[in-house]
Each structure stands twice: as structure tokens, then as C-alpha cells.
Design a protein around this motif. Sequence first.
Motif, mmCIF file in Angstrom:
data_model
loop_
_atom_site.group_PDB
_atom_site.id
_atom_site.type_symbol
_atom_site.label_atom_id
_atom_site.label_comp_id
_atom_site.label_asym_id
_atom_site.label_seq_id
_atom_site.Cartn_x
_atom_site.Cartn_y
_atom_site.Cartn_z
ATOM 1 N N SER B 89 0.833 -1.201 0.000
ATOM 2 C CA SER B 89 0.000 0.000 0.000
ATOM 3 C C SER B 89 0.869 1.253 0.000
ATOM 4 C CB SER B 89 -0.897 -0.017 1.230
ATOM 5 O OG SER B 89 -0.107 -0.165 2.384
ATOM 6 N N SER B 90 0.251 2.410 -0.183
ATOM 7 C CA SER B 90 1.021 3.655 -0.285
ATOM 8 C C SER B 90 1.766 3.960 1.016
ATOM 9 C CB SER B 90 0.092 4.817 -0.646
ATOM 10 O OG SER B 90 -0.878 4.985 0.378
ATOM 11 N N ASN B 91 1.231 3.512 2.160
ATOM 12 C CA ASN B 91 1.918 3.822 3.427
ATOM 13 C C ASN B 91 2.887 2.731 3.860
ATOM 14 O OD1 ASN B 91 -0.218 2.020 4.155
ATOM 15 N ND2 ASN B 91 0.069 2.619 6.294
ATOM 16 N N SER B 92 3.177 1.800 2.972
ATOM 17 C CA SER B 92 4.032 0.669 3.348
ATOM 18 C C SER B 92 5.512 0.994 3.121
ATOM 19 C CB SER B 92 3.631 -0.541 2.500
ATOM 20 O OG SER B 92 4.591 -1.567 2.588
ATOM 21 N N ILE B 93 6.400 0.424 3.961
ATOM 22 C CA ILE B 93 7.848 0.571 3.762
ATOM 23 C C ILE B 93 8.299 -0.553 2.831
ATOM 24 C CG2 ILE B 93 10.113 0.747 4.834
ATOM 25 C CD1 ILE B 93 8.879 1.711 7.349
ATOM 26 N N ASP B 94 8.219 -0.294 1.532
ATOM 27 C CA ASP B 94 8.632 -1.258 0.491
ATOM 28 C C ASP B 94 7.949 -2.620 0.608
ATOM 29 O OD1 ASP B 94 10.317 0.616 -0.577
ATOM 30 O OD2 ASP B 94 12.089 -0.120 0.452
ATOM 31 N N ASN G 91 7.684 -8.480 -9.674
ATOM 32 C CA ASN G 91 7.143 -9.003 -8.409
ATOM 33 C C ASN G 91 8.190 -9.130 -7.308
ATOM 34 O OD1 ASN G 91 8.412 -11.258 -9.683
ATOM 35 N ND2 ASN G 91 7.312 -12.605 -8.268
ATOM 36 N N SER G 92 9.359 -8.533 -7.521
ATOM 37 C CA SER G 92 10.443 -8.689 -6.550
ATOM 38 C C SER G 92 10.385 -7.600 -5.476
ATOM 39 C CB SER G 92 11.777 -8.607 -7.302
ATOM 40 O OG SER G 92 12.844 -8.448 -6.412
ATOM 41 N N ILE G 93 10.806 -7.936 -4.245
ATOM 42 C CA ILE G 93 10.918 -6.933 -3.180
ATOM 43 C C ILE G 93 12.304 -6.299 -3.291
ATOM 44 C CG2 ILE G 93 10.764 -6.449 -0.714
ATOM 45 C CD1 ILE G 93 8.994 -8.799 -0.331
ATOM 46 N N ASP G 94 12.398 -5.260 -4.101
ATOM 47 C CA ASP G 94 13.650 -4.504 -4.301
ATOM 48 C C ASP G 94 14.834 -5.386 -4.733
ATOM 49 O OD1 ASP G 94 12.364 -2.176 -3.636
ATOM 50 O OD2 ASP G 94 13.006 -2.203 -1.553
ATOM 51 N N GLY G 95 14.546 -6.594 -5.213
ATOM 52 C CA GLY G 95 15.622 -7.481 -5.666
ATOM 53 C C GLY G 95 16.163 -8.418 -4.603
ATOM 54 N N TRP G 96 15.820 -8.199 -3.330
ATOM 55 C CA TRP G 96 16.389 -9.025 -2.257
ATOM 56 C C TRP G 96 16.009 -10.494 -2.416
ATOM 57 C CZ3 TRP G 96 20.169 -6.920 0.230
ATOM 58 C CH2 TRP G 96 20.164 -5.545 0.510
ATOM 59 N N ASP G 97 14.752 -10.766 -2.808
ATOM 60 C CA ASP G 97 14.325 -12.164 -2.954
ATOM 61 C C ASP G 97 15.120 -12.857 -4.060
ATOM 62 O OD1 ASP G 97 13.079 -10.491 -4.788
ATOM 63 O OD2 ASP G 97 11.054 -11.005 -4.179
ATOM 64 N N SER G 98 15.281 -12.156 -5.201
ATOM 65 C CA SER G 98 16.036 -12.741 -6.317
ATOM 66 C C SER G 98 17.468 -13.048 -5.883
ATOM 67 C CB SER G 98 16.066 -11.770 -7.497
ATOM 68 O OG SER G 98 14.806 -11.175 -7.735
ATOM 69 N N VAL G 99 18.102 -12.076 -5.236
ATOM 70 C CA VAL G 99 19.500 -12.258 -4.820
ATOM 71 C C VAL G 99 19.644 -13.428 -3.849
ATOM 72 C CG1 VAL G 99 21.327 -11.235 -3.391
ATOM 73 C CG2 VAL G 99 20.289 -9.902 -5.227
ATOM 74 N N LEU G 100 18.830 -13.426 -2.795
ATOM 75 C CA LEU G 100 19.020 -14.434 -1.745
ATOM 76 C C LEU G 100 18.648 -15.832 -2.204
ATOM 77 C CD1 LEU G 100 17.803 -12.420 1.362
ATOM 78 C CD2 LEU G 100 20.142 -13.094 0.818
ATOM 79 N N SER G 101 17.617 -15.969 -3.066
ATOM 80 C CA SER G 101 17.225 -17.331 -3.457
ATOM 81 C C SER G 101 18.160 -17.907 -4.518
ATOM 82 C CB SER G 101 15.756 -17.397 -3.888
ATOM 83 O OG SER G 101 15.455 -16.473 -4.875
ATOM 84 N N ALA G 112 27.263 -19.683 -9.184
ATOM 85 C CA ALA G 112 28.158 -18.525 -9.278
ATOM 86 C C ALA G 112 27.296 -17.292 -9.502
ATOM 87 C CB ALA G 112 29.138 -18.715 -10.428
ATOM 88 N N THR G 113 26.993 -16.568 -8.415
ATOM 89 C CA THR G 113 26.025 -15.479 -8.499
ATOM 90 C C THR G 113 26.703 -14.159 -8.850
ATOM 91 O OG1 THR G 113 24.826 -16.638 -6.767
ATOM 92 C CG2 THR G 113 24.081 -14.409 -7.278
ATOM 93 N N VAL G 114 26.080 -13.399 -9.748
ATOM 94 C CA VAL G 114 26.580 -12.060 -10.071
ATOM 95 C C VAL G 114 25.601 -11.018 -9.529
ATOM 96 C CG1 VAL G 114 27.905 -12.800 -12.107
ATOM 97 C CG2 VAL G 114 25.491 -12.142 -12.362
ATOM 98 N N ALA G 115 25.898 -9.738 -9.727
ATOM 99 C CA ALA G 115 25.092 -8.648 -9.168
ATOM 100 C C ALA G 115 23.657 -8.662 -9.707
ATOM 101 C CB ALA G 115 25.749 -7.308 -9.491
ATOM 102 N N LEU G 116 22.770 -7.997 -8.975
ATOM 103 C CA LEU G 116 21.379 -7.830 -9.407
ATOM 104 C C LEU G 116 21.364 -7.238 -10.815
ATOM 105 C CD1 LEU G 116 18.432 -8.040 -8.366
ATOM 106 C CD2 LEU G 116 18.653 -5.683 -7.600
#
Lengths: 161, 161, 161, 161, 161, 161, 161, 161
Positions: B89-94, G91-101, G112-116
Motif C-alpha cells: 500500500s502507499s503507506n508501506s515501507i517497500d 514481483n520482486s521486493i527490491d531485488g532481495w528475494d532474487s539475490v538471496l534465493s 556462481a552469483t553475479v550482481a542484481l
Amino acid sequence: MSKIGIIMGSTSDLPVMQEAIDILATFGIETEVDIVSAHRTPDKLFDYGKNAHLRDISVIIAGAGGAAHLPGMIASLSPLPVIGVPVKSSNSIDGWDSVLSILQMPGGVPVATVALNGAKNAGILAAQILGSSSPEILQKVVDYKESLKQKVEEGAKNIKK
Amino acid sequence: MSKIGIIMGSTSDLPVMQEAIDILATFGIETEVDIVSAHRTPDKLFDYGKNAHLRDISVIIAGAGGAAHLPGMIASLSPLPVIGVPVKSSNSIDGWDSVLSILQMPGGVPVATVALNGAKNAGILAAQILGSSSPEILQKVVDYKESLKQKVEEGAKNIKK
Amino acid sequence: MSKIGIIMGSTSDLPVMQEAIDILATFGIETEVDIVSAHRTPDKLFDYGKNAHLRDISVIIAGAGGAAHLPGMIASLSPLPVIGVPVKSSNSIDGWDSVLSILQMPGGVPVATVALNGAKNAGILAAQILGSSSPEILQKVVDYKESLKQKVEEGAKNIKK
Amino acid sequence: MSKIGIIMGSTSDLPVMQEAIDILATFGIETEVDIVSAHRTPDKLFDYGKNAHLRDISVIIAGAGGAAHLPGMIASLSPLPVIGVPVKSSNSIDGWDSVLSILQMPGGVPVATVALNGAKNAGILAAQILGSSSPEILQKVVDYKESLKQKVEEGAKNIKK
Amino acid sequence: MSKIGIIMGSTSDLPVMQEAIDILATFGIETEVDIVSAHRTPDKLFDYGKNAHLRDISVIIAGAGGAAHLPGMIASLSPLPVIGVPVKSSNSIDGWDSVLSILQMPGGVPVATVALNGAKNAGILAAQILGSSSPEILQKVVDYKESLKQKVEEGAKNIKK
Amino acid sequence: MSKIGIIMGSTSDLPVMQEAIDILATFGIETEVDIVSAHRTPDKLFDYGKNAHLRDISVIIAGAGGAAHLPGMIASLSPLPVIGVPVKSSNSIDGWDSVLSILQMPGGVPVATVALNGAKNAGILAAQILGSSSPEILQKVVDYKESLKQKVEEGAKNIKK
Amino acid sequence: MSKIGIIMGSTSDLPVMQEAIDILATFGIETEVDIVSAHRTPDKLFDYGKNAHLRDISVIIAGAGGAAHLPGMIASLSPLPVIGVPVKSSNSIDGWDSVLSILQMPGGVPVATVALNGAKNAGILAAQILGSSSPEILQKVVDYKESLKQKVEEGAKNIKK
Amino acid sequence: MSKIGIIMGSTSDLPVMQEAIDILATFGIETEVDIVSAHRTPDKLFDYGKNAHLRDISVIIAGAGGAAHLPGMIASLSPLPVIGVPVKSSNSIDGWDSVLSILQMPGGVPVATVALNGAKNAGILAAQILGSSSPEILQKVVDYKESLKQKVEEGAKNIKK
């Protein structure tokens, strides 16, 4: 009556996953427990995912840690509801990797994710899924919720003394 | 046949939650949609949670953003399986607040959490739950998964040209 | 004189919440302590939230961990100021879930959130709220701040020796 | 009747903080608005914090972004309840810095923190604090909560059409 | 020769801050150590910040944890370079609050932030600042860097045996 | 008089780093600007780091984004104080990578880190470092701080109208 | 000469993954591009993973977003080196899900993981892997690094004008 | 046959990095182990990076913690494939700094990053890189994967008893 399939990526996940086994035993629901590693036994993963619904399994609980691919891959292969338990394994970064790699599934392939190390809740959720078409199991869930309430109320009595 | 209850905390959540309504319509599964705010209509929340299973609802999908208490409070009040959709939502932190306040339920009260804004997957999961006791709906899930595969294969053909 | 209501989701939160009880005792302000679980005793939650302001309670302090819904739900039900204490419970992801599910309330329903495990500050804040209309309690707060200062100055003396 | 002091670190915080001013105007509660920068006008900060309670101010709302020291420093200097509004300013890392540098105050010096950009809730919380000793303002809070409920119910009617 | 002022918010920060004291002693640079709490001794904070450059202090090292306002407030009050040490105190959320509330200062008021618990580096940085106008101290920094190199080379020898 | 060396990893960092150049021009302090990439011009990096203090440079400001190694490597090679500016480059994960790879230097090799994109503060900090041994520059810093105060006070006047 | 297999979970990943295709074309290394979805085409995943090394493929580059299981599952099935590209999908949360999984694979099954979004680097890494046994390709990598250097030096000339 | 170069920033990284040494010994692949600190022995870093490919090294494994610059700087200097191992050192913030400062390399200079403390996987990846041009080593990787599978299957047998 149908069974709940409980699988995990490694025997080291068992202390966490045991809570799912135990709570389902309390509800009198049969479980079938196995180790299936997405990364080390991919053939077993495929076989399990493709055939679980052809056996007498109606819900699958899958627990894994780190880059946890077991729940999502089982959800890819099986039409059954899959409950994912993120395990805070020794190689996990505070559990974030386990949570995100189970929760953030793409559109089309859901995993019903519970809290980090929340195997007990995975078991209860499996019971609720059976209960949604079984009045008898639904009643057991109602009774279980009543027991939770009573336990809190006893704690409250002690604190007010 | 039983219905899926779809509720959300605010009309502003509807664009996200519409995907659950639409995919369940595709499966031919009836839905009942309502706005229930844990924080602004607590009486309606209580009434909804306590009575949903006494009406013809068998699974509840609840979407909310920020400090999202709707899915967890419905799970507190109802014995039915509750699927939680964290809304960015708009008030959510990411989206982190929405995800964590739905996912991290205490032992005893599960919420089947799907991905951030993952309302489509919430709908599919609800269908899978019905399918776990209905061969007819299970077959629809099998067919849906086949359609996903074909769509990817068409994309693959284009990329190889 | 009015009382401060102190509630928490579980007896396991008591070691953290005790600091609120103790500091308010130091200020000579009466407290009433109870266990109210949003997820396990929803009826008690409703009763508490709807009636606290009709009894002699003027501020509510609510502590909870994980997907912490107690402070926000009490704020939904009561017109009184509600102070939320995020508790780093055993099932919490480093406290982030507790903090975000208490802090990030939607527009219209505030929770006055303090630091993770900051029950002592919740107690002091409750005293300050009473003090905003009571010169006597305001003076106690002034004195308390003076005592903090003196303690630091003693520490400073030792370090310079 | 006493006033609410509303301060912020920079004129760029005004669009966010205006919501606190507006909602308190709705409640008929007088406000006094000023710019006080912890980092650029430290003398004004000291003067404000030390004297607010000696004038007719009973609650202070302080908004700031980034390494937000204004709410905590005012809480250090004043015995009044201080409500902190973390502002997602242009130099903030997704708001995390603003939230943590306001919320995580040490034992002894609380700041009543609201959601990121939650100035409206800061205003409502200030009204609730006044309401805890004023039946007239408490009634206004009760009426406000009723108005929130009615707005949700109208939205619900539209969605069910 | 001028002195380095080393201050910290609490005596509990001393075990971390001692490393700054020790390394500066190694460099033969005089230090003056004190406890100054932004939140509990604001008058001392003001006095310290306003007058340090009028005494014989040329660089200030300030360490604090949680919502750490000491380094930033000193930087607000003093024209001297201020080095901030984020301390992972017991009330800190994994150190993130300490880091962000020291690092993320607004334009106009810098704090030279070092790593979490990095008091040793704060001391070295202070020496480098003195060294930027003193060839004698610059040489000591060069020698120190040479000693670091030799220590690594000895470790390397052992590993290759 | 000595110069401030300003380097950055890529021309794309210039819009951010320009603020350091500009503020130092305001202070009348000479700067020397260059592009030095730790990853693409390692020989230039070595040459720059080893010789800067042998030319007339007394402080180095280094800005970089993503896995930002420039500030730390310069600090490894030079005995001068190094100020690091984390740049939120296009390949950065919300700036966290830039911040952590500059801030979290090991014991022995400090980088004076400023806020994300905080090049202006890097410039002011460089001036303060020169000012710690130059009464003339120190006075300029005092004057600059006074100008910040006056700007806030003008904003405050407008808001109170 | 052997080929690099480049696969991705969805056609929507192609704009990111194209950079791997392009840089390998620059090096004159043959690529084979395909869409393989771990979650929607699991049979194709199995076939691809089990047989890639039996065809003329020597390195696999796999890109995916969200709960990204493609790289890890291919690494489970194939003995070849697998390079994973975390894609910041919608659908990613700022890329964190892609990176960690992708990154946090369990012991025994590396990716062998590279940058986002770092597909270009994935291509270069594949070339380096071939280069580790081919002096001709190694020389191309050496030349490429030289070209990077020259580009920076031209930028530096412009900035110094 | 060519060797794998294994370097780390400090002897304190050896307990983690030993797993890479051990697994490569299992594969019968020769390793050469050294301590190279980017921040304390920059000359050795340059010499190592520039010359490794001129000696008989074909893959470099580099482990470091905190602001970990060793893997990226080696990748800057060498045309060989560089595998980075983020080490959760004592000065690390939960490993995030180590991970991000190794993973998030800019376009042009890849580091093949493995999981936090994932030195074992770094060793396996190095073997896979050799295996991509050596049928003999490829077969050893195939055999190793088979051994992983058998270990899981034994665990599964025990759990089903």
C-alpha cells in the motif's frame, strides 16, 4: 481418510519440522514423513511432486532453509496445496533467505507460507484445509482454538494474583 | 458448492485483490467480496470472522497493507483456512511491514501467506484447497498448470526464432 | 486518580513488560496488569478495548511480539491513547516483525510506538501523558529526568579518575 | 485550553506535517507551528525544548527525516509527551533511517513514534492524549472513530453492487 | 600540541570506545575522555559542543548506540571535525539504528562515520586528520600502516608452512 | 595552501560529486578532480593512492557506488584522511551496497563515511579537517554554520505568517 | 568450440539477459538462448539440466526473479558451472528475494552469483571460465579489460578540461 | 595440471576457507593458499592479481569479510575467473556487508559469488570450472553429486523407520 505429506530438505530440519508431525498427531490426522532434497535428490523431488496426489496425500508440507527451493518446486510439480515452512538453518542469513525464497513465488504457482520455523502452524493449517470439507475435523480445529484460549486465561489468572 | 470469501482492508486494495476474484471466476468458483477493516470496522471484523464458517464459505482470502492485521485477526476468529495477501500500500515501507505482519503469526494461529501483491496466487491456492477434496476442481488446477506450461513454450519459440 | 492498563499477548512477554510496571510504581501511578491475546482470546480483546475508557483507565500500554496485533487492535477499539511495545519474542525475525506490525498503523488509528523491548519508556511515556494535565505528575517527570542526569554525571566522574 | 506544539526540521517537511495541523483543526484543538532544526538551529532547539511546558503547550509533535534527531532531542529537554513523525525525506534510505533514529530511543527518554509519514496519526494521538483527561475531547475521538467506520461501510456498499 | 576529545553516551560504551583511546596512546596523541549523554545530559552536550574548539581540542570522537544522537548533535554545535562511532549497544537492532542515525546526517552537518564498533579506526582517523597538517604524525601513520603489513605477512608465512 | 583531491569511480558519479566541488569552492579551498576506477584502472588507483600525500593534497574525497571499493582501496594506499561518499548508482540495491562496502572497513584502515549521496557533507568535512589546524578556515566553517541557521529562521518566519 | 547456454524463467527477463548474449557475441563465443521456467515447465527444466553437458554446452547462465529457483535447480541437475543472474522482476521486493534465493545455495551445490541484473558480468564470467583453459579467449578477456581502462581514461580527460 | 589459488584477507578467515581447501583435496585438485589483504598488503594484492594467470593458476578463490574488497580487486587485476566467498567476520553486520561488497560488482568486472561462509561451494565451483574443459574432472563432479544423493537417501531411511 487422506494423509498429509511432510517433507524436508535435510535431516537437520527435523527438530523444527517435528512440531508439524506432533500437532497433526494430536488432531488424529495421519502423516507421511520423508527427506526430499531439491538440490541433492532432484529425481526424488520430481517423483514425489508428480505422484503425491495420485497416492492418498491431500496436502503437502515442505520445510527448507537458505535458498529454499523445495516448497516452490513441489508446488511446480503438484496440483495439491503446498504449505512452505521457512527453516532458519545454520547457513541462513537470519532467516531472510529462507522466507523470501519460499514466499515470493511467481504468479501461477502459490506456496502457502507460514512464519519462520512455524512448522506447528503448518500442521494446523493442513488440518484447517482438511476441515474445510470435513465437519469432523473443523470441529477439532474449533476445539483446539478453545484450548488456546483457556491456556491464556490460566496465565492471566496467575499474573493477576 | 461452497464459496471463497474475499475481504480487504480498504477499497484502495481492490486493484491488487481483483486478481484473486478474476482467477477464481476462471476456475468457475463462486466468490463473495467485501471490505472489512480490522482498524476501522472492528465489529464487522468480529462478525465476519465468527460466522464465515457458519455460512457457505470454506476458505477466506484477506488482503491488507502496512501494519496488516486483517488476515491474522480473521485467523484468530475463524476455524477456516485463511490466505493472507500482503498489499504494498502507499503507506508501506517497500512492502516489508505488510509481509511481516501477515506472515509472522504466533504458534496456534496460521495464516497461509502468499507473495507481496500475490492475489492471483491466493485465488489459485484457494482453488487447490477446494481441489484437495474435489476431483473436479483438482482437474481444473491440473489443466491450469498445463496452460502455464504452454504459454512459456510459446514464448520460448519466439525467442529461438 | 486514573490507572494505566498494561496488557501483553503472552506470559512470556512479562520479563520485558515488567519494566513498565516497575517504573510506574516508582512514579506512584497505579497499574492494572493482564494477559490479552489478540490471536488466542479475541473476545477478551474486544471486551478490553471497548470498555477500558469506561472504567478508570486513561492510558493503555500493550506489548506483543512477532506479527504483533494487540496494540493496533486495542487502538482500533478504544479511544484512549495506546502505547505499543514491540517485544523481541523467540519467534521474531530480529524484532523487525514486532516493530513494523505495531508502528506502521494506517491513517486514523495511531499507536504510540516505543523502542524494541522498550517497556520502561512506555511506562515513562504514560506518566508524561498523565503529566500533561497534572502538574504534580509533570514534576515527577522533571525530577526523574534530573535523576538520569545525575547518574550520568557520576559515571563521568569515574571515567575521568 | 492548552495547545499542541508542532515542529519540524525543515520547511520541506511541511507537506507531510500539514496533515497533523489539519486533523487537529478538525478536532478544534489549537496548534502552534514552527521550524526547529536540531542540526542547524541548536539554540532554538534548546530554548524550545526547555520552555514549551512553561508556556501553554501540553503535547509536542516533532517531524524529521534522515538521521532525525529533533524528536529525541526535544524529548531529552522537555518533560512533555513528545510524538515523533519519521519523514521519508529526499536524503532518506527508504525511510529506515528516519524510523530508527526516532524510534530506538534509550531507556529513560521515550518518543511516541508513529508510522513513516504518519503525521495525521500524530495529530490524532495528540488529541487522544488531551482526551485522556478531557471527556469533551474524548467524545470527539469517539465520534471520529465512528466517522472512519461509516466511510469504510460506504466503500463496502459500492464494492458489493 | 592539540588533543582529541573522546566522548560517549554511556559508561556501557567504554569497552568499545577504549580502542580509540588505546590506539591514540600508541600514536603518542593526547586524549580527553568524558561521558556526555545527548538524552540525559543535554546541558553538558551543549556546553561541550560549543566550547571544545575554544579549548585545545582539534578533533572530536563521539560514540553512541541505538538512536544515537550524540555525534550528530556535537556536529551541530561544533565547527570541529566530528568522528562518529556507531556502537552495537544492548538495545540496538543488530546495529542498524546506531549506524543510520549517525551516518545519515542532513546536508550541512557532516559526521565522519566509521564501522559499527569501529572505535580503533576512529582513533586512527583522528591521527590522520592531525597528520594532514603535521609531517611528524603523518610519518607515524605511515609507520603504522607498515606494521599492519608486516603482521599480515607473518600470518601468511605460517599458513604456507 | 594544500588541496583537496576529489576522485570518483565513473563520470556517472559526477552529478552527485559536484556538490563537494561546489561547496569547497564556496569555502575558497582548491580542489583537484579526477576519475579513478578501482575496478577498471587499478594502476591509476595505485599511483594515485601512493603519491597523493607527496603532492600538495591533504585530504582525499572518494565517491563510488555498488560494491564501492575506491574509498577503501585509497585508504589502504594513502596515509591521508579519506572521506568516502556512497553513491546511489543505477546498479545499487537502494544504496545499501554502496554504504556498507565503504563504511564497514576493517580495523586499521578507516574511511570517514558520509551519508548516501552526501557529497556536500564530504566537502564540508574536508574543510573542517583543514580548519582543525587553520584558524582562518575554522572561521569560515563557523560562518557557514551561521548561514545555515539564518536560512532555517527565514523558513520559520514564513511558516508562522 | 563449446557453447554457453543462456536460459531465463520468462520472456520478461530478456531485456536484462540480452546483455549476456551481446557481450558473448563481442567475444565471438557462441550462445544458445532458451526460456526454461522452473515453476511452469519443470519437465523442460529437468531435461535441460540433465543433458546440457551431454550436448556441446560448457557453461550455463540462468537468470530469474523473485523466488528464483531456476539457477539453483539447474545446478542441482547439471555438473557444469552455473552462473546465476538475479533479475529485479516486477514481483520482486527490491531485488532481495532474487539475490538471496540464488546466492544462498546449500553446501554441495554452488551457483556462481553475479550482481542484481548483472547479466553482462555473467557473460564476461562465462568467457573467463572458457579462458581458464583457452589462451585465445584469455587474451580476449585481457583485451576487454584494457578497453575498459581506456574508456575511463577518456572520461577522466573530459572531466579535467 | 593447473592449480586453484586460494587467498583470504586474514588468518581469521582460515576456519571458513579451509572447507574450500579440503573439498578440492577430495577432488585431487592442487591448491595454493596465501593471505593477501587488500587493505593491509596492497602491493602483494597487486602482484598476486597481475601475475596469477602467468603462473600455473587457472581459478582464484578469494574470501573476505566486512567491507570485503579482496575478491573484487583481484577480479580487477586478473583475467582469470574469481570466486568470492563472503565471510561472516566478527566485524560484519550479520554478513550483509560481506555479501554486498563482493556481489554487487560493476559491469565489466564479475566476481562469482557464493553463499555467506560458502567456501565449500567455492571449491566445488572451481572444480566445475576445471571440469568444463576436462572430462576427467567433470566425471568427479558427477560422482560427487551422486554421493550427495546417497547421503540424503540414508537420512531418509532413518527418518522413515
